[in-house]
Structures are given as C-alpha cells and as structure tokens.
Design an enzyme around this catalytic site. Structure first.
Site, PDB file in Angstrom:
ATOM      1  N   ALA A 377     -63.653  26.719 -50.202  1.00 60.80           N
ATOM      2  CA  ALA A 377     -63.219  28.102 -50.017  1.00 60.80           C
ATOM      3  C   ALA A 377     -64.389  29.063 -50.105  1.00 60.80           C
ATOM      4  O   ALA A 377     -64.371  30.127 -49.506  1.00 60.80           O
ATOM      5  CB  ALA A 377     -62.166  28.468 -51.052  1.00 60.80           C
ATOM      6  N   CYS A 378     -65.426  28.666 -50.855  1.00 58.43           N
ATOM      7  CA  CYS A 378     -66.612  29.531 -50.931  1.00 58.43           C
ATOM      8  C   CYS A 378     -67.325  29.604 -49.589  1.00 58.43           C
ATOM      9  O   CYS A 378     -68.245  30.399 -49.421  1.00 58.43           O
ATOM     10  CB  CYS A 378     -67.564  29.043 -52.018  1.00 58.43           C
ATOM     11  N   HIS A 379     -66.917  28.768 -48.621  1.00 64.22           N
ATOM     12  CA  HIS A 379     -67.478  28.832 -47.273  1.00 64.22           C
ATOM     13  C   HIS A 379     -66.420  29.192 -46.243  1.00 64.22           C
ATOM     14  O   HIS A 379     -66.663  29.091 -45.047  1.00 64.22           O
ATOM     15  CB  HIS A 379     -68.106  27.483 -46.882  1.00 64.22           C
TER      16      HIS A 379
END
Length: 435
Positions: A377-379
């Site tokens: 999710a950080c990407h």
C-alpha cells in the site's frame, strides 16, 4: 504495509453501505499485508480491557494490573527476538520504530562529533553530514525518512541496489559504501514482495570488525524484521544488530509495534522523538496502550512456542501452491520469488501469469474468490506501474506488471490452494477470451 485489494467491480458512484461482500467465500492470501488476530490474542486483549484498564503509572489495583500486564508482554516479546525485557521499547507500530532509529542515528552522530571536537580541540575528521546506508528495496518507513533527511540536507544517504541475480543486497556492496561519516546501516531482514532474506548477520559481522578501530565513528546497525517474525527464527543477538523493528500485525497480533534496542541508553544510544510523562523509560513517552501491548505479548508467546509448526505448515502450503500453479499454467508463469542461492520466506510466492492482458491488477479485479495483492500500500499511489522492487531485482517490466503476491498463512489449507488456482485459471481464460 497493508496492501491494496482489488474487488470485481468499480466503486465510483457506489455507496459502501450498498455493497455486500460474502467474505466466507473469499480466500485470503495476503498475510504479508496483515494477519487476523489469533483467538488467544483476542482473549488477552479482552481481559486487559476488562481487568487492566488502570493507568500503569498508578499505584491502585487496576494500575498495578496494567503494569504487570505490560511487564509480562515485554518479557514475551523479548524472548521472541532473543533479547532481554529491558531491550524492548513499545511503539505505535513499525513506522514509528523505524523513524526512531533514523532519528537516533543522526542525534548520536552529532553528539559524537561534538564530543570529539571538545576532546581534540578541533573539528574531527568524521564530522560533516551524517551518512546512512540502506538498500533500494526497503519499506517506505525507512526509505521515505531517508529521502526526507537527504532532501532537507540533514544527511547523506546511499541506497545500495540489490543484486539482479539473487535479489539480495550483497555484503561487499554495503561495505564498499561505508564512509568515515557513516553512522547507520539499515537493511530489512526479509523483503515483503519477493520474500528474499537479506544477509544481515554477515553485514553486522563485517561492520563490527570495522567498529573496533579506535579512530572510527561507531556505525549503528538496524534491521526491519516486520516480514520475518512469525515465519522464521529471529534472534537479534545472533544477528548482531543494535536495533530490530517488530510489527505486531504481521504475526497475528494487533496493529502495534516495538523496537528491540541492545541495551538502550547504555550499550546502544536511543534518543526520543517525543517528550511527555516518562513512560518507556523516557524513550517513548505516552500512557501505554495496555490492551494492545497485551495482545502483542500473547502473539509473541505463541510464536516462541509454535514457530517450527507455523514455518513447516506455511512452507508445505506454499510449495503445494507453486506445484499447482506450474501444473495448471505450465510454461505461462514465472516465479518472481525464485532466485539462485537466495533464502526465501516460507510463505511468500510472487508469481506472474504471462500474457498481454494478464496484468496483476486486472487478474485480481476479476477473481471471484482470491484476496491478494500486487504490491504494498505504501506504493499504491504508483497506479498500475510495475513494482519498483521487482524491477530492481531484474524482473522484466512486462513480467513485473503481471505480478501477483500470494502470501499464505497459518490457516491456509491445500483446499484453499486448489480453489485459488481454479479461480485464477477461470479468470485467465475469461480475460484471454475478452481479448
């Protein structure tokens, strides 16, 4: 590091309360994103909510109960990572723990330089900007902090690329990046997308030999163990790290974390980012979240008692998954988590089904049963672009675009695997017919 889930319909113009999803028919294979709570963990949290609701700093019974609960959890977490209770600092999660390490490294560098200047009466050769070494496949809670420090002119950062042959960061490449002003080396213990286990112990051995030189500024050593805990044996002392990040929701605990520090404030520096009531020995003040800490402690206890069984089950299930994928898709798949000589987490299968219309997001959005992800999710703001982690490992762009990360868990069965592979087979047939 929660991942993005793709549902088989478009959510624009649809109210969430209008959507009903029968999760009982879904099969969850995204345990590298997050894990459900074990029943024993839920019970520990519930008991703490009822019985340990007092302020741990208070002397009355409810406060004393809360303090005892926290102390027991600290012992359990320490035992899981091979440390002592005094080495564990509770945090809100892995992101805070990682930020705390990088903050400490800079403060330690500045303090050490000032002390050297006072002793020698002139500027020390290691002064200037602190230098941080990390890999180019780290979680964003390390990567973005380092980028921020570099952008603001507070630190120099070297991002050592992983080898395209092994997907590991190589020890020699780390050592070649060391400078006189290097103050921190931070390398994750296992990658969340490929499952590749990094040579952290070897890095620490080499750096500790370097640290013995009297003229040398001490290089602090950190590993983010978020993806390794609960899957493989992790012993911070054997690894040789000064800091090790612990993330609860990766091993069936609640969303809370901790930081192992080898003798905080004594053998290893630790500088707080927050200031307040003095909790956690002033290293991380704030009234403790007793129920979540209790849950973390219980989950750690379960890992210590059952790790060999957990690891064996996940490895067997993953191997069965890979066998079924090969049997069904034959030459149409590529495993992005297979690298010669690399050790891989027992639960992680990163696979691409080859074809011009079989991009990972498209496959998952049409699956009827599978819940999985294509990347962290950080990407997720990168849209449908291929994972930079896979590209860094040498995976061709057209293959990386089709990647699915399937991460099995303690409860994943062979029947689940069969159902998921059948789901993927039907989805691929549908997409190819549509094309």
């Amino acid at each position: 590091e929660d991942l993005v889930y793709f549902l088989p319909f478009t959510l624009s113009h649809i109210e969430w309360d209008e959507i009903e999803i029968d999760l009982t028919t879904r099969i969850y294979m995204d345990c590298n994103a997050t894990t459900p709570l074990e029943p024993e963990v839920i019970q520990a949290i519930s008991e703490a909510l009822q019985d340990a609701w007092g302020n741990p700093s208070s002397n009355y019974i409810a406060g004393a109960k809360a303090k005892a609960t926290i102390n027991q959890a600290r012992e359990n977490v320490a035992r899981m990572v091979g440390g002592k209770a005094e080495d564990i600092i509770f945090t809100s999660g892995g992101t805070e723990a990682n930020n705390l390490v990088l903050h400490t490294a800079l403060e330690h560098f500045r303090t050490s330089c000032r002390a050297a200047e006072q002793r020698e009466g002139h500027r020390n050769g290691s002064s200037g900007l602190p230098h941080i070494i990390t890999s180019n496949v780290e979680h964003d809670s390390v990567k973005l902090v380092a980028e921020h420090l570099q952008k603001d002119g507070e630190a120099d950062v070297t991002y050592v690329p992983v080898s395209k042959g092994t997907a590991r960061v190589e020890v020699e490449d780390i050592m070649a990046a060391v400078r006189p002003n290097t103050c921190l080396i931070s390398v994750m213990l296992a990658n969340n997308e490929t499952g590749v286990i990094m040579p952290v112990q070897e890095i620490c051995q080499r750096v500790k030999s370097l640290n013995k030189r009297p003229e040398r500024l001490r290089i602090l050593l950190h590993t983010d163990a978020a993806q390794a805990l609960g899957k493989i044996r992790v012993d911070a002392c054997e690894l040789g790290v000064d800091y090790l990040t612990i993330v609860g929701h990766k091993f069936y605990a609640p969303r809370i974390g901790a930081l192992f520090v080898n003798g905080p404030g004594r053998r290893t520096p630790l500088y707080p980012m927050l200031f307040g009531g003095g909790q956690e020995r002033n290293f991380r003040p704030g009234t403790e979240n007793t129920p979540m800490i209790a849950g973390l402690g219980k989950a750690a206890e379960l890992v210590t008692s059952n790790l060999s069984d957990y690891e064996s089950h996940m490895r067997t299930t993953k191997l069965y998954l890979e066998e079924r994928l090969k049997a069904v898709f034959n030459g149409k798949i590529r495993f992005n988590s297979h690298f010669p000589g690399a050790d891989i987490l027992p639960n992680t299968c990163n696979v691409s089904i080859l074809g011009p219309t079989l991009q990972g997001w498209r496959v998952l959005s049409n699956c009827r049963r599978l819940l999985a992800s294509v990347g962290a999710a950080c990407h997720s703001d990168s849209g449908n672009r291929p994972s930079h982690v896979l590209l860094s490992c040498g995976v061709p762009p057209e293959v990386a675009a089709n990647a699915l990360r399937l991460s099995v868990g303690r409860a994943t069965t062979k029947a689940d695997v069969d159902a998921v592979v059948e789901d993927l087979k039907e989805t691929v047939q549908l997409l190819e017919e549509m094309n």
